[in-house]
Design an enzyme around this catalytic site. Structure first.
Site, PDB file in Angstrom:
ATOM      1  N   CYS A 154       5.105  -6.875   7.721  1.00  0.00           N
ATOM      2  CA  CYS A 154       6.140  -6.410   8.645  1.00  0.00           C
ATOM      3  C   CYS A 154       6.340  -7.444   9.745  1.00  0.00           C
ATOM      4  CB  CYS A 154       5.745  -5.071   9.266  1.00  0.00           C
ATOM      5  SG  CYS A 154       7.067  -4.364  10.266  1.00  0.00           S
TER       6      CYS A 154
ATOM      7  N   CYS B  53       3.337   8.414   1.216  1.00  0.00           N
ATOM      8  CA  CYS B  53       3.773   7.465   2.243  1.00  0.00           C
ATOM      9  C   CYS B  53       4.093   6.142   1.540  1.00  0.00           C
ATOM     10  CB  CYS B  53       2.663   7.296   3.283  1.00  0.00           C
ATOM     11  SG  CYS B  53       3.102   6.132   4.578  1.00  0.00           S
TER      12      CYS B  53
ATOM     13  N   GLU C 238       0.825  -1.202   0.000  1.00  0.00           N
ATOM     14  CA  GLU C 238       0.000   0.000   0.000  1.00  0.00           C
ATOM     15  C   GLU C 238       0.860   1.252   0.000  1.00  0.00           C
ATOM     16  OE1 GLU C 238      -3.198  -0.111   2.793  1.00  0.00           O
ATOM     17  OE2 GLU C 238      -4.100  -1.640   1.523  1.00  0.00           O
TER      18      GLU C 238
ATOM     19  N   CYS D 152       4.481  -4.487  16.263  1.00  0.00           N
ATOM     20  CA  CYS D 152       3.999  -3.454  17.189  1.00  0.00           C
ATOM     21  C   CYS D 152       2.521  -3.750  17.445  1.00  0.00           C
ATOM     22  CB  CYS D 152       4.167  -2.071  16.586  1.00  0.00           C
ATOM     23  SG  CYS D 152       5.870  -1.714  16.106  1.00  0.00           S
TER      24      CYS D 152
ATOM     25  N   CYS E 191      -0.485  -1.850  15.620  1.00  0.00           N
ATOM     26  CA  CYS E 191      -0.406  -1.651  14.164  1.00  0.00           C
ATOM     27  C   CYS E 191      -1.049  -2.800  13.398  1.00  0.00           C
ATOM     28  CB  CYS E 191       1.064  -1.533  13.773  1.00  0.00           C
ATOM     29  SG  CYS E 191       1.337  -1.520  11.997  1.00  0.00           S
TER      30      CYS E 191
ATOM     31  N   CYS F 153      -2.127   6.289   9.683  1.00  0.00           N
ATOM     32  CA  CYS F 153      -0.988   5.596  10.298  1.00  0.00           C
ATOM     33  C   CYS F 153      -1.405   4.303  10.987  1.00  0.00           C
ATOM     34  CB  CYS F 153      -0.379   6.502  11.349  1.00  0.00           C
ATOM     35  SG  CYS F 153       1.071   7.300  10.775  1.00  0.00           S
TER      36      CYS F 153
HETATM   37  S1  SF4 Z   1       4.334   0.202  13.229  1.00  0.00           S
HETATM   38 FE1  SF4 Z   1       3.654  -1.564  11.998  1.00  0.00          FE
HETATM   39  S2  SF4 Z   1       4.733  -1.361  10.053  1.00  0.00           S
HETATM   40 FE2  SF4 Z   1       5.801  -0.018  11.536  1.00  0.00          FE
HETATM   41  S3  SF4 Z   1       7.421  -1.313  12.414  1.00  0.00           S
HETATM   42 FE3  SF4 Z   1       5.658  -1.555  13.777  1.00  0.00          FE
HETATM   43  S4  SF4 Z   1       4.571  -3.371  12.978  1.00  0.00           S
HETATM   44 FE4  SF4 Z   1       5.985  -2.696  11.374  1.00  0.00          FE
END
Ligand code: SF4
Length: 391
Positions: free
Chosen positions: A158, A151, A109, A162, A165, A383
């Protein structure tokens, strides 16, 4: 809970491409490729110019190359190979989110935010912002002058996990190549017919993925975008979740974007509960590595702080954060981001009162703090919301 349609691998817009892409190769590599075609020595530079300055999408568009040469390149299996925008989602605030198809059927994306999200403005870190604003006022009378932020994603999914996210839910599928990273930018610039030099384009490497876990391809893409496409590195910001070896390498780069650390907590205990990567690399070590980066005049390092209701948004968290940053000996600023809700993520949004109090506390403690405007929430473009979603 909001319904949240999932990515459909069978989408007809996403097809595999088995041709070898020229987009993404550096001039030296291009010279190697062209060697076997026994062409004039200026041809590689001509193709390089067409790829990055003219931003062509097909070999046929390189009209400076004889048709016979274009045909030979095609017969040998080469194509331009720019990533394609497979789907577009438009927000009521002008933001556009794209599902971009890579050659092998994977998708990432990319987001276009007209007028930015205020994360890159108004903070004194953008060395030429005042000059550009004045220039903008003059130009807007004569030209369709535009300012936008793109962006960009660096990986498919990923691995960092986190907890706040959505991208983390995908896990990591693979790294993007330099061409796929820079190609997102060019595909979006072409869609908007943006002209580098006239339009003010900022790039934030804050999409899907952790750029410093795909370091070489990420930096190769930066070089293509600066030296080829012509976007100054001072208009680029890369955000890391805190990959210590990546920050250490980044400190030694001659050509580099600005750096943002996704900090999100005033201490290791709160951070670890949100970002398990803190177990591996502590805040103090990250700050020490960041101090080794030679900053440009007026440049600041950005600390991103996603505010989660009841987790890291209290007045005492703001005080502790201010103490941490003031003691870090870094030219710092904080970008506050109100957390964007997502399905199956067990957090709540902070209240507007708590957000205002947090910002006020930081500013009162002498730390510049800016509130990022949430962009494209209605299309899952904000975000932490990027998860290859379809409407
Ligand atoms: S915020 Fe999301 S995309 Fe960014 S490093 Fe953490 S898990 Fe990965």
């Amino acid at each position: 809970m909001t319904s949240f349609p999932q990515f459909d691998q069978n989408s007809p817009a996403i097809v595999e491409n088995t041709m070898m892409p020229l987009f993404g190769v550096e001039l030296q590599q291009l010279e190697e490729i062209i060697k076997s075609f026994t062409l004039e020595s200026y041809r590689p530079r001509q193709i390089w110019h067409a790829l990055y300055k003219k931003r062509v999408s097909t070999l046929e568009e390189i009209t400076s190359l004889p048709l016979s040469v274009r045909n030979r390149l095609t017969a040998a299996g080469y194509s331009i190979g720019l990533p394609k925008i497979a789907q577009t989602f438009k927000s009521s605030d002008g933001t556009e989110r794209y599902l971009i198809a890579c050659g092998d059927g994977e998708t990432v994306e990319t987001v276009w935010m007209p007028n930015g999200d205020d994360g890159e403005m108004g903070d004194g870190s953008d060395a030429d912002s005042e000059e550009a604003a004045a220039q903008s006022a003059t130009l807007s009378e004569t030209l369709p002058y535009r300012r936008a932020t793109i962006c960009v994603s660096s990986q498919v999914g990923c691995a960092v996990n986190c907890h706040f996210c959505l991208t983390a839910k995908l896990g990591v599928r693979r790294n993007l190549t330099a061409g796929e990273i820079a190609g997102q930018v060019v595909a979006v610039l072409n869609r908007h017919q943006a002209r580098i030099g006239r339009d003010r384009i900022n790039l934030v490497f804050m999409g899907m993925g952790e750029p410093f876990l795909n370091y070489d391809n990420f930096m190769a893409a930066v070089h293509l975008l600066v030296e080829g496409v012509g976007i100054p590195e001072s208009r680029m910001t890369v955000s890391t979740s805190g990959i210590l070896p990546g920050i250490e390498r980044f400190a030694m780069e001659k050509l580099r974007p600005k750096l943002a650390l996704s900090l999100n907590a005033p201490n290791d205990t709160i951070r670890e509960a949100m970002m398990p990567i803190t177990r591996k690399w502590k805040i103090a070590d990250l700050l020490a590595a960041m101090r080794a980066i030679p900053l440009r005049p007026r440049e600041r390092v950005t600390f991103e702080y996603v505010l989660l209701g009841g987790v890291n948004d209290r007045r005492e968290d703001a005080r502790e954060l201010a103490t941490l940053l003031r003691g870090s000996d870094l030219q710092a600023k904080v970008n506050l981001i109100v957390w964007n809700p997502g399905p199956e993520i067990p957090y709540r949004m902070p209240t507007p009162e708590d957000v205002a109090a947090f910002q006020k506390q930081l500013i009162a403690s002498g730390v510049p703090a800016f509130l990022r405007r949430p962009r494209g929430r209605d299309i899952y473009a904000a975000c932490g919301q990027l998860k290859r979603t379809l409407e």
